[in-house]
Design a protein around this motif. Sequence first.
Motif, PDB file in Angstrom:
ATOM      1  N   PHE A  24       0.818  -1.215   0.000  1.00  0.00           N
ATOM      2  CA  PHE A  24       0.000   0.000   0.000  1.00  0.00           C
ATOM      3  C   PHE A  24       0.855   1.269   0.000  1.00  0.00           C
ATOM      4  CE2 PHE A  24      -3.358  -2.768   1.939  1.00  0.00           C
ATOM      5  CZ  PHE A  24      -4.364  -2.486   1.041  1.00  0.00           C
ATOM      6  N   ILE A  25       2.161   1.140   0.259  1.00  0.00           N
ATOM      7  CA  ILE A  25       3.020   2.314   0.397  1.00  0.00           C
ATOM      8  C   ILE A  25       4.413   1.992  -0.142  1.00  0.00           C
ATOM      9  CG2 ILE A  25       3.674   1.680   2.768  1.00  0.00           C
ATOM     10  CD1 ILE A  25       3.655   4.698   3.459  1.00  0.00           C
ATOM     11  N   SER A  26       5.069   2.997  -0.698  1.00  0.00           N
ATOM     12  CA  SER A  26       6.429   2.807  -1.202  1.00  0.00           C
ATOM     13  C   SER A  26       7.419   2.828  -0.042  1.00  0.00           C
ATOM     14  CB  SER A  26       6.784   3.903  -2.208  1.00  0.00           C
ATOM     15  OG  SER A  26       6.920   5.145  -1.537  1.00  0.00           O
ATOM     16  N   LEU A  27       8.594   2.302  -0.287  1.00  0.00           N
ATOM     17  CA  LEU A  27       9.631   2.316   0.744  1.00  0.00           C
ATOM     18  C   LEU A  27      10.027   3.749   1.081  1.00  0.00           C
ATOM     19  CD1 LEU A  27      11.584   0.888   2.617  1.00  0.00           C
ATOM     20  CD2 LEU A  27      13.149   0.615   0.674  1.00  0.00           C
ATOM     21  N   ALA A  28      10.136   4.606   0.088  1.00  0.00           N
ATOM     22  CA  ALA A  28      10.502   6.009   0.334  1.00  0.00           C
ATOM     23  C   ALA A  28       9.452   6.706   1.195  1.00  0.00           C
ATOM     24  CB  ALA A  28      10.682   6.745  -0.989  1.00  0.00           C
ATOM     25  N   ASP A  29       8.168   6.494   0.888  1.00  0.00           N
ATOM     26  CA  ASP A  29       7.107   7.115   1.684  1.00  0.00           C
ATOM     27  C   ASP A  29       7.071   6.544   3.099  1.00  0.00           C
ATOM     28  OD1 ASP A  29       6.388   8.771  -0.398  1.00  0.00           O
ATOM     29  OD2 ASP A  29       4.698   7.523  -1.046  1.00  0.00           O
ATOM     30  N   ALA A  30       7.286   5.229   3.243  1.00  0.00           N
ATOM     31  CA  ALA A  30       7.314   4.618   4.575  1.00  0.00           C
ATOM     32  C   ALA A  30       8.496   5.150   5.378  1.00  0.00           C
ATOM     33  CB  ALA A  30       7.390   3.100   4.459  1.00  0.00           C
ATOM     34  N   ASP A  31       9.665   5.290   4.727  1.00  0.00           N
ATOM     35  CA  ASP A  31      10.832   5.846   5.414  1.00  0.00           C
ATOM     36  C   ASP A  31      10.556   7.270   5.877  1.00  0.00           C
ATOM     37  OD1 ASP A  31      12.519   3.632   5.331  1.00  0.00           O
ATOM     38  OD2 ASP A  31      13.485   4.239   3.449  1.00  0.00           O
ATOM     39  N   ALA A  32       9.922   8.067   5.034  1.00  0.00           N
ATOM     40  CA  ALA A  32       9.617   9.452   5.404  1.00  0.00           C
ATOM     41  C   ALA A  32       8.606   9.501   6.544  1.00  0.00           C
ATOM     42  CB  ALA A  32       9.081  10.214   4.191  1.00  0.00           C
ATOM     43  N   TYR A  33       7.570   8.682   6.465  1.00  0.00           N
ATOM     44  CA  TYR A  33       6.526   8.660   7.495  1.00  0.00           C
ATOM     45  C   TYR A  33       7.079   8.185   8.838  1.00  0.00           C
ATOM     46  CZ  TYR A  33       2.193   7.402   9.912  1.00  0.00           C
ATOM     47  OH  TYR A  33       1.194   7.281  10.831  1.00  0.00           O
ATOM     48  N   LEU A  34       7.810   7.084   8.830  1.00  0.00           N
ATOM     49  CA  LEU A  34       8.333   6.525  10.078  1.00  0.00           C
ATOM     50  C   LEU A  34       9.589   7.251  10.554  1.00  0.00           C
ATOM     51  CD1 LEU A  34       7.807   2.782   9.183  1.00  0.00           C
ATOM     52  CD2 LEU A  34       6.480   4.114  10.838  1.00  0.00           C
ATOM     53  N   GLY A  35      10.342   7.813   9.633  1.00  0.00           N
ATOM     54  CA  GLY A  35      11.553   8.542   9.998  1.00  0.00           C
ATOM     55  C   GLY A  35      11.278   9.779  10.825  1.00  0.00           C
ATOM     56  N   ALA A  36      10.135  10.389  10.611  1.00  0.00           N
ATOM     57  CA  ALA A  36       9.768  11.576  11.382  1.00  0.00           C
ATOM     58  C   ALA A  36       9.603  11.248  12.861  1.00  0.00           C
ATOM     59  CB  ALA A  36       8.467  12.171  10.840  1.00  0.00           C
ATOM     60  N   GLU A  37       9.363   9.986  13.169  1.00  0.00           N
ATOM     61  CA  GLU A  37       9.193   9.555  14.555  1.00  0.00           C
ATOM     62  C   GLU A  37      10.481   8.976  15.137  1.00  0.00           C
ATOM     63  OE1 GLU A  37       6.088   6.693  14.303  1.00  0.00           O
ATOM     64  OE2 GLU A  37       4.595   8.159  13.721  1.00  0.00           O
ATOM     65  N   ALA A  38      11.564   8.988  14.358  1.00  0.00           N
ATOM     66  CA  ALA A  38      12.833   8.398  14.780  1.00  0.00           C
ATOM     67  C   ALA A  38      12.615   6.963  15.244  1.00  0.00           C
ATOM     68  CB  ALA A  38      13.495   9.248  15.868  1.00  0.00           C
ATOM     69  N   ASN A  39      11.945   6.173  14.412  1.00  0.00           N
ATOM     70  CA  ASN A  39      11.617   4.794  14.733  1.00  0.00           C
ATOM     71  C   ASN A  39      12.878   3.936  14.585  1.00  0.00           C
ATOM     72  OD1 ASN A  39      10.629   2.040  14.370  1.00  0.00           O
ATOM     73  ND2 ASN A  39       8.617   3.013  14.481  1.00  0.00           N
ATOM     74  N   ALA A  40      13.492   3.580  15.709  1.00  0.00           N
ATOM     75  CA  ALA A  40      14.782   2.877  15.706  1.00  0.00           C
ATOM     76  C   ALA A  40      14.750   1.520  15.007  1.00  0.00           C
ATOM     77  CB  ALA A  40      15.304   2.744  17.134  1.00  0.00           C
ATOM     78  N   PRO A  41      13.762   0.635  15.292  1.00  0.00           N
ATOM     79  CA  PRO A  41      13.780  -0.665  14.598  1.00  0.00           C
ATOM     80  C   PRO A  41      13.675  -0.526  13.080  1.00  0.00           C
ATOM     81  CG  PRO A  41      12.266  -0.734  16.458  1.00  0.00           C
ATOM     82  CD  PRO A  41      12.703   0.689  16.294  1.00  0.00           C
ATOM     83  N   TRP A  42      12.880   0.414  12.638  1.00  0.00           N
ATOM     84  CA  TRP A  42      12.724   0.617  11.204  1.00  0.00           C
ATOM     85  C   TRP A  42      14.000   1.171  10.592  1.00  0.00           C
ATOM     86  CZ3 TRP A  42       9.488  -1.133   7.704  1.00  0.00           C
ATOM     87  CH2 TRP A  42       9.466  -0.544   6.450  1.00  0.00           C
ATOM     88  N   SER A  43      14.591   2.169  11.251  1.00  0.00           N
ATOM     89  CA  SER A  43      15.811   2.797  10.742  1.00  0.00           C
ATOM     90  C   SER A  43      16.967   1.811  10.657  1.00  0.00           C
ATOM     91  CB  SER A  43      16.213   3.973  11.630  1.00  0.00           C
ATOM     92  OG  SER A  43      15.191   4.951  11.633  1.00  0.00           O
ATOM     93  N   ALA A  44      17.015   0.858  11.582  1.00  0.00           N
ATOM     94  CA  ALA A  44      18.119  -0.104  11.622  1.00  0.00           C
ATOM     95  C   ALA A  44      17.962  -1.237  10.604  1.00  0.00           C
ATOM     96  CB  ALA A  44      18.226  -0.695  13.028  1.00  0.00           C
ATOM     97  N   ALA A  45      16.776  -1.433  10.080  1.00  0.00           N
ATOM     98  CA  ALA A  45      16.524  -2.554   9.157  1.00  0.00           C
ATOM     99  C   ALA A  45      17.111  -2.271   7.773  1.00  0.00           C
ATOM    100  CB  ALA A  45      15.028  -2.809   9.040  1.00  0.00           C
ATOM    101  N   ALA A  46      17.528  -3.350   7.122  1.00  0.00           N
ATOM    102  CA  ALA A  46      18.038  -3.259   5.750  1.00  0.00           C
ATOM    103  C   ALA A  46      16.887  -2.971   4.792  1.00  0.00           C
ATOM    104  CB  ALA A  46      18.713  -4.569   5.366  1.00  0.00           C
ATOM    105  N   PRO A  47      17.145  -2.314   3.661  1.00  0.00           N
ATOM    106  CA  PRO A  47      16.075  -2.007   2.704  1.00  0.00           C
ATOM    107  C   PRO A  47      15.278  -3.236   2.255  1.00  0.00           C
ATOM    108  CG  PRO A  47      18.051  -0.790   2.123  1.00  0.00           C
ATOM    109  CD  PRO A  47      18.427  -1.728   3.236  1.00  0.00           C
TER     110      PRO A  47
END
Length: 148
Positions: free
Chosen positions: A17-40
């Motif tokens: 339902f969402i692109s990786l770039a949009d998910a990164d932008a959405y979750l990155g604003a919250e400094a989501n550590a598990p997401w940021s640490a995961a490989a693409p």
Amino acid sequence: MPLIVGNLLTDPAANSFISLADADAYLGAEANAPWSAAAPQAKEAALINASRWLSASLVWCDTALSDADLARVGHVSARLAVEALTVDLWASEAVKDAKRYKAGSVEVEYQDTSRRGGAAGGKRFPWMFPMLRGLLCGTGVQRDVVRR
């Protein structure tokens, strides 16, 4: 498998339902550590897993979603993808086989655990229902009908 973004409810070719770039932008604003640490690749797999789970496990009022509705569903999918990094969304929910156990003076009675919908892999995700308000016709609760 590459992401093919679209409405999984109507587009058989779509897998997220969402692109990786949009998910990164959405979750990155919250400094989501598990997401940021995961490989693409792990993020893409989690987005596909979460999107497929959402499309198959919930009761949707209408499958033709507007662009704004798709953005909301994409945000839910991104949040659920974070969970999918560590939880198997497709695992069976633990269901007790009896309501009451009694041994001597000790008695245990379990609550009804047969609810479905916002539960995946034995975990509940109540946060998703306010985010999807107006898009779902129910929570996917299924009850057995028993004639007495």
